[in-house]
Design a protein around this motif. Structure first.
Motif, PDB file in Angstrom:
ATOM      1  N   HIS A 158       0.827  -1.211   0.000  1.00 26.02           N
ATOM      2  CA  HIS A 158       0.000   0.000   0.000  1.00 26.02           C
ATOM      3  C   HIS A 158       0.862   1.263   0.000  1.00 26.02           C
ATOM      4  O   HIS A 158       0.486   2.275  -0.596  1.00 26.02           O
ATOM      5  CB  HIS A 158      -0.963   0.008   1.182  1.00 26.02           C
ATOM      6  N   HIS A 159       2.025   1.193   0.626  1.00 21.12           N
ATOM      7  CA  HIS A 159       2.920   2.345   0.599  1.00 21.12           C
ATOM      8  C   HIS A 159       3.536   2.516  -0.801  1.00 21.12           C
ATOM      9  O   HIS A 159       3.698   3.638  -1.288  1.00 21.12           O
ATOM     10  CB  HIS A 159       4.022   2.191   1.638  1.00 21.12           C
ATOM     11  N   ALA A 160       3.892   1.402  -1.413  1.00 20.11           N
ATOM     12  CA  ALA A 160       4.435   1.476  -2.770  1.00 20.11           C
ATOM     13  C   ALA A 160       3.397   2.037  -3.738  1.00 20.11           C
ATOM     14  O   ALA A 160       3.717   2.846  -4.615  1.00 20.11           O
ATOM     15  CB  ALA A 160       4.883   0.091  -3.230  1.00 20.11           C
ATOM     16  N   LEU A 161       2.156   1.637  -3.560  1.00 19.13           N
ATOM     17  CA  LEU A 161       1.080   2.144  -4.419  1.00 19.13           C
ATOM     18  C   LEU A 161       0.899   3.643  -4.225  1.00 19.13           C
ATOM     19  O   LEU A 161       0.677   4.385  -5.185  1.00 19.13           O
ATOM     20  CB  LEU A 161      -0.229   1.413  -4.112  1.00 19.13           C
ATOM     21  N   ARG A 162       1.049   4.105  -2.998  1.00 19.87           N
ATOM     22  CA  ARG A 162       0.947   5.549  -2.738  1.00 19.87           C
ATOM     23  C   ARG A 162       2.047   6.301  -3.484  1.00 19.87           C
ATOM     24  O   ARG A 162       1.801   7.369  -4.060  1.00 19.87           O
ATOM     25  CB  ARG A 162       1.036   5.822  -1.237  1.00 19.87           C
ATOM     26  N   LEU A 163       3.254   5.757  -3.476  1.00 21.56           N
ATOM     27  CA  LEU A 163       4.344   6.394  -4.215  1.00 21.56           C
ATOM     28  C   LEU A 163       4.009   6.493  -5.699  1.00 21.56           C
ATOM     29  O   LEU A 163       4.293   7.495  -6.356  1.00 21.56           O
ATOM     30  CB  LEU A 163       5.641   5.613  -4.032  1.00 21.56           C
TER      31      LEU A 163
END
Length: 214
Positions: A89-94
């Motif tokens: 989910h953090h990678a998707l935010r990036l």
């Protein structure tokens, strides 16, 4: 190339500074938290910032929050976020909130000096870098309505490498294919995912986003 670092673990931060210096970077500043890092970047912007995902005070998403604040005030700085664990989910935010020049790597990747240095340089050039383990886990994750079902196994492999930030030439090298063959696969991926050419949208990024969300 000038780099600033942020990690609350002093030993890891010092080790990373040594690694970056060994592969040709100049470390111009170090911080143990996002607030200090933002102040250093504002005073003397580097080419790239390498920062931990979890930092004081909450040890949750401070790294990405700090990256967002830096991008808002100094748009040209590359942002490489390091994490102890794979957190999709953090990678998707990036991928969704930042317009290129970002990376998400596991801290284990830092030990591979050449690869880590190359990834930091990619981020500095405005490219996007995703950790191969993250990509592998996303490939393995299947849902009932997978938008990637229409893709062939080879097209999935091409898209997975695209998600790591590889160019068509680099994908061709990794898969032992001709560049024209990769280009044909990429065009087919765009078609099957319904990504029509549009001057205000980058189809390659949209394809990767579809891959991450799936």
């Amino acid at each position: 190339m000038r780099v600033m670092l942020a990690d609350d673990a002093v030993l890891f931060r010092e080790g990373m500074a040594r690694i970056l210096a060994d592969v040709g970077f100049t470390v111009t500043g170090q911080a143990g938290d996002g607030t200090t890092l933002r102040r250093l970047v504002a005073a003397d912007p580097p080419d790239v910032v390498v920062l931990d995902l979890r930092m004081p005070p909450g040890f949750s998403s401070e790294g990405i929050d700090t990256a967002a604040a830096i991008r808002a005030t100094v748009p040209g700085v590359g942002l490489m976020v390091l994490s102890q664990y794979v957190e999709a989910h953090h990678a998707l935010r990036l991928m969704t909130e930042f317009d290129g020049g970002v990376g998400y790597l596991l801290k284990d990747r830092v030990s591979d000096l050449a690869a880590f240095g190359a990834d930091v340089r990619k981020v500095a050039r405005g490219e996007t870098v995703l950790d191969p383990e993250l990509v592998a886990r996303l490939v393995a994750r299947r849902r009932e309505r997978d938008p990637l079902d229409a893709l062939t196994e080879r097209e999935r492999a091409v898209l997975a490498l695209m998600a790591q930030g590889l160019s068509n030439a680099a994908v061709a090298t990794d898969l032992h294919l001709a560049v024209k063959t990769v280009e044909a696969h990429v065009t087919s991926i765009f078609t099957k995912l319904g990504l029509a050419q549009h001057e205000r949208e980058h189809r390659r990024v949209l394809a990767v986003l579809t891959f991450l969300r799936a």
